[in-house]
Each structure stands twice: as C-alpha cells, then as structure tokens.
Scaffold this motif. Structure first.
Motif, PDB file in Angstrom:
ATOM      1  N   THR A 118      80.613 -36.357 105.671  1.00 40.29           N
ATOM      2  CA  THR A 118      80.355 -37.447 106.618  1.00 40.29           C
ATOM      3  C   THR A 118      78.907 -37.424 107.074  1.00 40.29           C
ATOM      4  O   THR A 118      78.256 -38.475 107.156  1.00 40.29           O
ATOM      5  CB  THR A 118      81.293 -37.332 107.838  1.00 40.29           C
ATOM      6  N   ALA A 119      78.387 -36.247 107.360  1.00 38.40           N
ATOM      7  CA  ALA A 119      76.991 -36.132 107.780  1.00 38.40           C
ATOM      8  C   ALA A 119      76.057 -36.618 106.672  1.00 38.40           C
ATOM      9  O   ALA A 119      75.084 -37.328 106.939  1.00 38.40           O
ATOM     10  CB  ALA A 119      76.673 -34.692 108.162  1.00 38.40           C
ATOM     11  N   ALA A 120      76.357 -36.264 105.421  1.00 37.51           N
ATOM     12  CA  ALA A 120      75.530 -36.706 104.293  1.00 37.51           C
ATOM     13  C   ALA A 120      75.608 -38.218 104.130  1.00 37.51           C
ATOM     14  O   ALA A 120      74.600 -38.883 103.867  1.00 37.51           O
ATOM     15  CB  ALA A 120      75.971 -36.005 103.010  1.00 37.51           C
ATOM     16  N   LEU A 121      76.790 -38.785 104.295  1.00 33.83           N
ATOM     17  CA  LEU A 121      76.963 -40.233 104.195  1.00 33.83           C
ATOM     18  C   LEU A 121      76.171 -40.950 105.281  1.00 33.83           C
ATOM     19  O   LEU A 121      75.486 -41.944 105.019  1.00 33.83           O
ATOM     20  CB  LEU A 121      78.448 -40.591 104.293  1.00 33.83           C
ATOM     21  N   GLY A 124      72.458 -40.718 104.415  1.00 36.87           N
ATOM     22  CA  GLY A 124      72.135 -41.639 103.321  1.00 36.87           C
ATOM     23  C   GLY A 124      72.074 -43.079 103.793  1.00 36.87           C
ATOM     24  O   GLY A 124      71.171 -43.836 103.427  1.00 36.87           O
ATOM     25  N   ALA A 125      73.029 -43.468 104.624  1.00 36.19           N
ATOM     26  CA  ALA A 125      73.036 -44.833 105.168  1.00 36.19           C
ATOM     27  C   ALA A 125      71.799 -45.066 106.032  1.00 36.19           C
ATOM     28  O   ALA A 125      71.209 -46.155 106.011  1.00 36.19           O
ATOM     29  CB  ALA A 125      74.308 -45.070 105.971  1.00 36.19           C
ATOM     30  N   GLY A 129      68.957 -47.900 105.293  1.00 36.61           N
ATOM     31  CA  GLY A 129      68.584 -48.850 106.339  1.00 36.61           C
ATOM     32  C   GLY A 129      67.103 -48.788 106.653  1.00 36.61           C
ATOM     33  O   GLY A 129      66.467 -49.818 106.858  1.00 36.61           O
ATOM     34  N   PHE A 130      66.546 -47.610 106.648  1.00 31.27           N
ATOM     35  CA  PHE A 130      65.117 -47.442 106.912  1.00 31.27           C
ATOM     36  C   PHE A 130      64.281 -48.082 105.807  1.00 31.27           C
ATOM     37  O   PHE A 130      63.305 -48.768 106.058  1.00 31.27           O
ATOM     38  CB  PHE A 130      64.783 -45.951 107.042  1.00 31.27           C
TER      39      PHE A 130
END
Length: 134
Positions: A118-121, A124-125, A129-130
């Motif tokens: 979850t932290a990796a997801l 990545g998101a 977005g950046f």
C-alpha cells in the motif's frame, strides 16, 4: 482485581478499554464512578501469558480513557476520553500525557499502519501525480 494478586491498594474499577503493544504487555483503562477517577494500567505477562505485574501509569490523572490503541509510530497509547473532548496520547511508561486532537468527543480509534504494498502504491501514485502537473 484481587488486590492480594495485583499488589494494588484497591481493586481495578470498571474496565472499558484494552490495547497491547506486544505479546507480553497489555494496557487496560478503567474508571471508578464512586471515586470519580480513571486510570490506565500496564499489565505485564510472562512468555506463557501468565500475570507478572500491574502498574498504574496514570496516577492522579482523571481523563477517563475509554477507547485505546497502541501507536507503533510513536510507541505510545492513543485514547479518547469518556468525559473530556479530544484524543490523548501517553507514553508506555506513563510519561508525556498530552491532548493531540482538541476537536470534540471521539468514539472508536484506529491507528492505520499501511502494508508495504500500500505504501508503494501511494508513493507511485504521488510520483505520477507530480509528473502530470509539470
């Protein structure tokens, strides 16, 4: 609550909250309407799960801890109070009692610990977005 077993000066009052930090440590909150006091006890167990000791980690405090959770990020107990607005935090040894949220009464608490996936997801998101904003 047998004082001959616990070594406390009086029996533990009405228990309303439980949290644990590891297999050998349980935190129990209780309050006594007769004395108008509340406390959090630290209960230590041996490796077999048998009672070793109990310690009042909030002597003299009357915040009436109700819902409790162990916070692994700060190694503390986070709790809401039955009679005082806010969310409070206290160290596992009873030090550093403080109000960390002063926005009303809270019922039920959860300390969110994300799984590595979850932290990796989320990371990545955030990167996607950046990059899109540029």
């Amino acid at each position: 609550s047998d004082t001959s077993e616990t070594g406390l000066s009086e029996a533990v009052g009405r228990t309303v909250g439980f949290a644990y930090s590891d297999d050998n440590t349980i935190f129990v909150s209780s309050f006594d309407f007769d004395d108008n006091t509340g406390t959090i006890y630290r209960v230590d167990l041996d490796n077999n799960g048998d009672f070793v000791s109990i310690t009042d980690i909030m002597p003299g405090e009357t915040v009436f801890a109700e819902y409790m959770e162990y916070n692994p990020f700060s190694d503390s107990i986070v709790f809401s109070s039955r009679f005082f607005p806010g969310v409070f935090e206290i160290g596992l040894d009873g030090s550093g009692l403080r109000n960390i949220y002063d926005g009303g009464f809270t019922r039920g608490l959860t300390v969110f610990v994300p799984t590595p996936a979850t932290a990796a997801l989320l990371a990545g998101a955030g990167l996607i977005g950046f990059r899109r904003r540029r």
